[in-house]
Design an enzyme around this catalytic site. Sequence first.
Site, PDB file in Angstrom:
ATOM      1  N   THR A 122       0.785  -1.147   0.100  1.00  0.00           N
ATOM      2  CA  THR A 122      -0.092   0.096   0.185  1.00  0.00           C
ATOM      3  C   THR A 122       0.850   1.276   0.025  1.00  0.00           C
ATOM      4  O   THR A 122       1.621   1.527   1.137  1.00  0.00           O
ATOM      5  CB  THR A 122      -0.913  -0.259   1.303  1.00  0.00           C
ATOM      6  OG1 THR A 122      -1.634  -1.281   1.235  1.00  0.00           O
ATOM      7  CG2 THR A 122      -1.977   1.161   1.225  1.00  0.00           C
ATOM      8  N   GLU A 157      -3.901  -4.871  -2.585  1.00  0.00           N
ATOM      9  CA  GLU A 157      -4.299  -6.099  -2.054  1.00  0.00           C
ATOM     10  C   GLU A 157      -5.515  -5.898  -0.894  1.00  0.00           C
ATOM     11  O   GLU A 157      -5.251  -4.796  -0.204  1.00  0.00           O
ATOM     12  CB  GLU A 157      -3.030  -6.794  -1.372  1.00  0.00           C
ATOM     13  CG  GLU A 157      -3.454  -8.194  -0.826  1.00  0.00           C
ATOM     14  CD  GLU A 157      -4.299  -8.900  -1.942  1.00  0.00           C
ATOM     15  OE1 GLU A 157      -3.749  -9.457  -2.784  1.00  0.00           O
ATOM     16  OE2 GLU A 157      -5.382  -9.563  -1.735  1.00  0.00           O
ATOM     17  N   CYS A 159      -2.872  -2.389   8.938  1.00  0.00           N
ATOM     18  CA  CYS A 159      -3.335  -1.617   7.790  1.00  0.00           C
ATOM     19  C   CYS A 159      -4.092  -0.169   8.177  1.00  0.00           C
ATOM     20  O   CYS A 159      -3.777   0.822   7.864  1.00  0.00           O
ATOM     21  CB  CYS A 159      -4.269  -2.271   6.920  1.00  0.00           C
ATOM     22  SG  CYS A 159      -3.185  -3.524   6.148  1.00  0.00           S
TER      23      CYS A 159
HETATM   24  P1  NAD Z   1       5.212  -7.630   6.428  1.00  0.00           P
HETATM   25  O1  NAD Z   1       5.789  -6.561   7.236  1.00  0.00           O
HETATM   26  O2  NAD Z   1       4.491  -8.776   7.060  1.00  0.00           O
HETATM   27  O3  NAD Z   1       6.024  -8.245   5.337  1.00  0.00           O
HETATM   28  C1  NAD Z   1       6.925  -7.566   4.812  1.00  0.00           C
HETATM   29  C2  NAD Z   1       8.162  -8.454   4.594  1.00  0.00           C
HETATM   30  O4  NAD Z   1       8.879  -7.895   3.574  1.00  0.00           O
HETATM   31  C3  NAD Z   1       8.808  -8.585   5.667  1.00  0.00           C
HETATM   32  O5  NAD Z   1       8.960 -10.153   5.676  1.00  0.00           O
HETATM   33  C4  NAD Z   1      10.186  -8.209   5.549  1.00  0.00           C
HETATM   34  O6  NAD Z   1      11.100  -8.822   6.059  1.00  0.00           O
HETATM   35  C5  NAD Z   1      10.391  -8.161   3.853  1.00  0.00           C
HETATM   36  N1  NAD Z   1      11.279  -7.187   3.387  1.00  0.00           N
HETATM   37  C6  NAD Z   1      11.608  -5.988   3.660  1.00  0.00           C
HETATM   38  N2  NAD Z   1      12.664  -5.471   3.100  1.00  0.00           N
HETATM   39  C7  NAD Z   1      12.962  -6.340   1.981  1.00  0.00           C
HETATM   40  C8  NAD Z   1      13.670  -6.258   0.783  1.00  0.00           C
HETATM   41  N3  NAD Z   1      14.589  -5.495   0.665  1.00  0.00           N
HETATM   42  N4  NAD Z   1      13.815  -7.372   0.211  1.00  0.00           N
HETATM   43  C9  NAD Z   1      12.891  -8.479   0.489  1.00  0.00           C
HETATM   44  N5  NAD Z   1      11.916  -8.643   1.579  1.00  0.00           N
HETATM   45  C10 NAD Z   1      12.060  -7.486   2.233  1.00  0.00           C
HETATM   46  O7  NAD Z   1       3.988  -6.634   5.804  1.00  0.00           O
HETATM   47  P2  NAD Z   1       2.551  -7.142   5.363  1.00  0.00           P
HETATM   48  O8  NAD Z   1       1.580  -7.248   6.416  1.00  0.00           O
HETATM   49  O9  NAD Z   1       2.899  -8.448   4.263  1.00  0.00           O
HETATM   50  O10 NAD Z   1       2.384  -5.602   4.347  1.00  0.00           O
HETATM   51  C11 NAD Z   1       2.948  -5.720   3.154  1.00  0.00           C
HETATM   52  C12 NAD Z   1       2.451  -4.612   2.230  1.00  0.00           C
HETATM   53  O11 NAD Z   1       0.947  -4.822   2.100  1.00  0.00           O
HETATM   54  C13 NAD Z   1       2.223  -3.066   3.273  1.00  0.00           C
HETATM   55  O12 NAD Z   1       2.362  -2.042   2.375  1.00  0.00           O
HETATM   56  C14 NAD Z   1       0.907  -3.209   3.645  1.00  0.00           C
HETATM   57  O13 NAD Z   1       0.292  -2.135   4.092  1.00  0.00           O
HETATM   58  C15 NAD Z   1       0.029  -4.074   2.405  1.00  0.00           C
HETATM   59  N6  NAD Z   1      -1.202  -4.864   2.729  1.00  0.00           N
HETATM   60  C16 NAD Z   1      -1.216  -5.483   4.063  1.00  0.00           C
HETATM   61  C17 NAD Z   1      -2.311  -6.255   4.387  1.00  0.00           C
HETATM   62  C18 NAD Z   1      -2.172  -7.037   5.681  1.00  0.00           C
HETATM   63  O14 NAD Z   1      -3.300  -7.541   5.874  1.00  0.00           O
HETATM   64  N7  NAD Z   1      -1.152  -7.397   6.397  1.00  0.00           N
HETATM   65  C19 NAD Z   1      -3.456  -6.313   3.542  1.00  0.00           C
HETATM   66  C20 NAD Z   1      -3.402  -5.523   2.454  1.00  0.00           C
HETATM   67  C21 NAD Z   1      -2.038  -4.706   2.025  1.00  0.00           C
END
Ligand code: NAD
Length: 446
Positions: A121, A149, A261
Amino acid sequence: MRICVLGAGYVGLVTGTCLAESGNDVVMVEIDRAKVEKLSRGETTIYEPGLEELLKRNLVEKRLSFTTDLAEGIRHGLFIFIAVGTPPGDNGKADLSAFFTVVDGIGSTMDGYKIIIDKSTVPVGTADEVKQRLSELTTHPFDVVSNPEFLKEGSAIDDFMHPDRIIIGCDYERATAFLKELYAPFVQTENPIFVMDPRSAEMTKYAANAMLAARISFMNEIANLCERMNADVDDVRRAIGADRRIGQPFLFPGVGFGGSCFPKDIAALEAMGDENDVPMEIVAAVRSVNHRQRDMFVRKVFDHFGKDLEGRSFAVWGLAFKPRTDDMREAPAVTIIESLLNAGATIRAHDPEATETARAVFGDRIEYCTINYDCLDDADALLVITEWNEFRHPDFEKMKSLLKSPVVFDGRNIYRRSNMKQMGFTYYAMGRPAVVPDPSTATASS
Ligand code: NAD
């Protein structure tokens, strides 16, 4: 199709696993080596119903693999999904440092045409910035797509497999056609794919989360007034939700929303408004009502026991920000427990899945119980903070026999007032009149 997913967190892991499940060849790049090792052994790093089975199957059938090597992932994929975190940064703005680290990594390693798909996001205009950055780093052709997503933690697999809609924010027919083909297995029941420009796609994600958060805060505000005026918000909620223009979802009052989120996305939306001279007044109110709601809950405890909780012990059921996840990011339980600890209380807590996550937050400042009833032993009261199903029909007689005094603070309105009254509990809920037994028949509260 050949896919690379960058970031194996909640969104990345679900995306990569579900895309592998539909027959694609997926390489996931994750910066955290320990996660890569664990996931490669078929062990999930998050609790998400149904995920482990899919992970194991796709690993065994070799459609899914994990690496820390960005270049390996980029070379593999025609589709490059970005799913790294975009946590709140300064003044509520999204912190895009991890996001642009991977964008720069893509730009410096890509070796042919790539479709770069943003699932994280990100603020409106980010896809344009990605295009600009990539064009400075590579001469290879690429298309940038915003594909927000909408999965919900706790039902993420089902949401990904059967989405209400898919948003493709893309200016290019070639990439749009590829994306439609990739997503075809997930929209067989004719759920719509909306194609729009990337800025509108980016805004759609923020607007959707802000609308859902607004419904919760609105209902919490009504709940607070109901409580003062001796009305029952649960009756009000059901009755207004029956109006088809309103509908029932996201009208449940409680201790407020949390998670990774809503809080950060509404803060980022507010920041975008400020930057563009369009004050987001409703969004700002949604945020402040949500903060106040946690205090309202703590205030009920103070009103009953006084502000000095030295020598008091409380049982807490539910730590995750919502049921069916182990995620505690921005969880109301964190603020509530911190307030009680600051007032001198001791806490014994149970959560079906979030104990390990909670340990990282509270360490040994609270006690963790594997069995929910064990928290109750000699506690002054029970606080229900997350509405896990297993808390809905407990053995109330057993609860009464274990608690020092039969007092329940229900932050999610999961119990019936009439039952609590009949069983002699002192019962405080959200937006419903308190149940306080007749002093002549009640068990004394010490
Ligand atoms: P998260 O923190 O669970 O996962 C992010 C992952 O990216 C982590 O495992 C981290 O180690 C990895 N990462 C960071 N830097 C990296 C790099 N340089 N190379 C490879 N991996 C790297 O986050 P999330 O909850 O999965 O959210 C991700 C995005 O999706 C955010 O922008 C969030 O707002 C959006 N989103 C989340 C949800 C949800 O329900 N969690 C739903 C919709 C959208």
